[in-house]
Write a protein that holds these residues in place. Structure first.
Motif, PDB file in Angstrom:
ATOM      1  N   GLN A   1       0.828  -1.190   0.000  1.00  0.00           N
ATOM      2  CA  GLN A   1       0.000   0.000   0.000  1.00  0.00           C
ATOM      3  C   GLN A   1       0.872   1.254   0.000  1.00  0.00           C
ATOM      4  O   GLN A   1       0.589   2.199  -0.726  1.00  0.00           O
TER       5      GLN A   1
ATOM      6  N   SER B   1      -5.094   4.966  -3.183  1.00  0.00           N
ATOM      7  CA  SER B   1      -3.995   4.003  -3.099  1.00  0.00           C
ATOM      8  C   SER B   1      -4.375   2.790  -2.253  1.00  0.00           C
ATOM      9  O   SER B   1      -3.903   1.679  -2.502  1.00  0.00           O
TER      10      SER B   1
ATOM     11  N   THR C   1      -1.090  10.660  -9.160  1.00  0.00           N
ATOM     12  CA  THR C   1       0.131  10.477  -8.379  1.00  0.00           C
ATOM     13  C   THR C   1      -0.166  10.998  -6.974  1.00  0.00           C
ATOM     14  O   THR C   1      -1.222  11.613  -6.762  1.00  0.00           O
ATOM     15  N   PRO C   2       0.730  10.809  -6.033  1.00  0.00           N
ATOM     16  CA  PRO C   2       0.440  11.301  -4.680  1.00  0.00           C
ATOM     17  C   PRO C   2       0.182  12.811  -4.608  1.00  0.00           C
ATOM     18  O   PRO C   2      -0.491  13.274  -3.701  1.00  0.00           O
ATOM     19  N   GLN C   3       0.652  13.564  -5.581  1.00  0.00           N
ATOM     20  CA  GLN C   3       0.490  15.016  -5.544  1.00  0.00           C
ATOM     21  C   GLN C   3      -0.538  15.563  -6.520  1.00  0.00           C
ATOM     22  O   GLN C   3      -1.066  16.653  -6.312  1.00  0.00           O
TER      23      GLN C   3
ATOM     24  N   TRP D   1      -5.539  10.791  -2.170  1.00  0.00           N
ATOM     25  CA  TRP D   1      -4.546   9.814  -2.626  1.00  0.00           C
ATOM     26  C   TRP D   1      -4.545   8.578  -1.725  1.00  0.00           C
ATOM     27  O   TRP D   1      -4.464   7.457  -2.204  1.00  0.00           O
ATOM     28  N   GLU D   2      -4.656   8.773  -0.427  1.00  0.00           N
ATOM     29  CA  GLU D   2      -4.663   7.653   0.517  1.00  0.00           C
ATOM     30  C   GLU D   2      -5.832   6.718   0.232  1.00  0.00           C
ATOM     31  O   GLU D   2      -5.675   5.511   0.193  1.00  0.00           O
TER      32      GLU D   2
ATOM     33  N   SER E   1      -3.841  14.707   0.132  1.00  0.00           N
ATOM     34  CA  SER E   1      -3.251  13.469   0.662  1.00  0.00           C
ATOM     35  C   SER E   1      -4.336  12.469   1.069  1.00  0.00           C
ATOM     36  O   SER E   1      -4.152  11.259   0.925  1.00  0.00           O
TER      37      SER E   1
ATOM     38  N   SER F   1       3.757   0.249  -8.848  1.00  0.00           N
ATOM     39  CA  SER F   1       4.064  -0.021  -7.452  1.00  0.00           C
ATOM     40  C   SER F   1       5.503  -0.505  -7.349  1.00  0.00           C
ATOM     41  O   SER F   1       5.886  -1.440  -8.053  1.00  0.00           O
TER      42      SER F   1
ATOM     43  N   GLU G   1       2.765   4.142  -6.514  1.00  0.00           N
ATOM     44  CA  GLU G   1       3.381   5.379  -6.980  1.00  0.00           C
ATOM     45  C   GLU G   1       2.529   6.139  -7.989  1.00  0.00           C
ATOM     46  O   GLU G   1       2.555   7.369  -8.033  1.00  0.00           O
ATOM     47  N   LYS G   2       1.792   5.401  -8.819  1.00  0.00           N
ATOM     48  CA  LYS G   2       0.997   6.050  -9.865  1.00  0.00           C
ATOM     49  C   LYS G   2      -0.108   5.117 -10.308  1.00  0.00           C
ATOM     50  O   LYS G   2       0.067   3.898 -10.350  1.00  0.00           O
TER      51      LYS G   2
END
Length: 153
Positions: free
Chosen positions: A38, A86, A60-62, A82-83, A79, A121, A42-43
């Motif tokens: 987890q 993901s 992506t995370p950002q 993204w959490e 965030s 990942s 990354e994308k």
């Protein structure tokens, strides 16, 4: 005779305790594996295409980048968003993603756009098999719902 029965009971009790201990460790290892996977998402990229139309959504995370027929729109991704996304990706067995069967075949006759998901990942990109836009394999459905573009009316 009593000594033999007592000895057998002691052995059974000790082996039972030992087996339960191993089982608990196995569950801990499994949870650690899921959490490690987890943390390494990354994308995530969703591609939907047909003749004349091509949409790519890259997360992506950002950021979230949406490209429709080459016209890009980039926005920031919180965030917490993204959490959530993901976590959905981490719940999928990435090694089997390319073998998941699509529930419908409308893409074979232009009844639906061709879609697929790519998840990166730990430096490795896993690509799903093609499926009809809006109708992913059940294992990808929750992630697809979070990633897909908003419906145009």
């Amino acid at each position: 005779m009593k000594t033999l029965i007592t000895s057998i009971n002691i052995i059974l009790v000790l082996s039972s305790i030992h087996c339960q201990h191993q089982n608990k460790n196995g569950n801990i290892d499994k949870n650690l594996t899921i959490n490690t996977q987890q943390a390494k998402i990354e994308k995530i990229e969703l591609t939907e295409r047909t003749r004349g139309f091509h949409t790519i959504i890259t997360l992506t995370p950002q950021s979230k980048t949406t490209s429709f027929n080459g016209e890009e729109n980039k926005s920031s991704l919180s965030s917490s968003e993204w959490e959530s996304i993901s976590q959905q990706a981490a719940a999928i067995d990435l090694s089997k993603i390319s073998t998941l069967q699509a529930p419908t075949t409308g893409r074979h006759s232009d009844q639906a756009m061709i879609a697929n998901l790519m998840i990166t990942s730990n430096g490795t990109t896993y690509t799903s098999s093609d499926f009809d836009s809006g109708n992913p394999p059940k294992e990808l459905e929750a992630l697809y719902q979070k990633v897909q573009p908003p419906k145009k009316e």
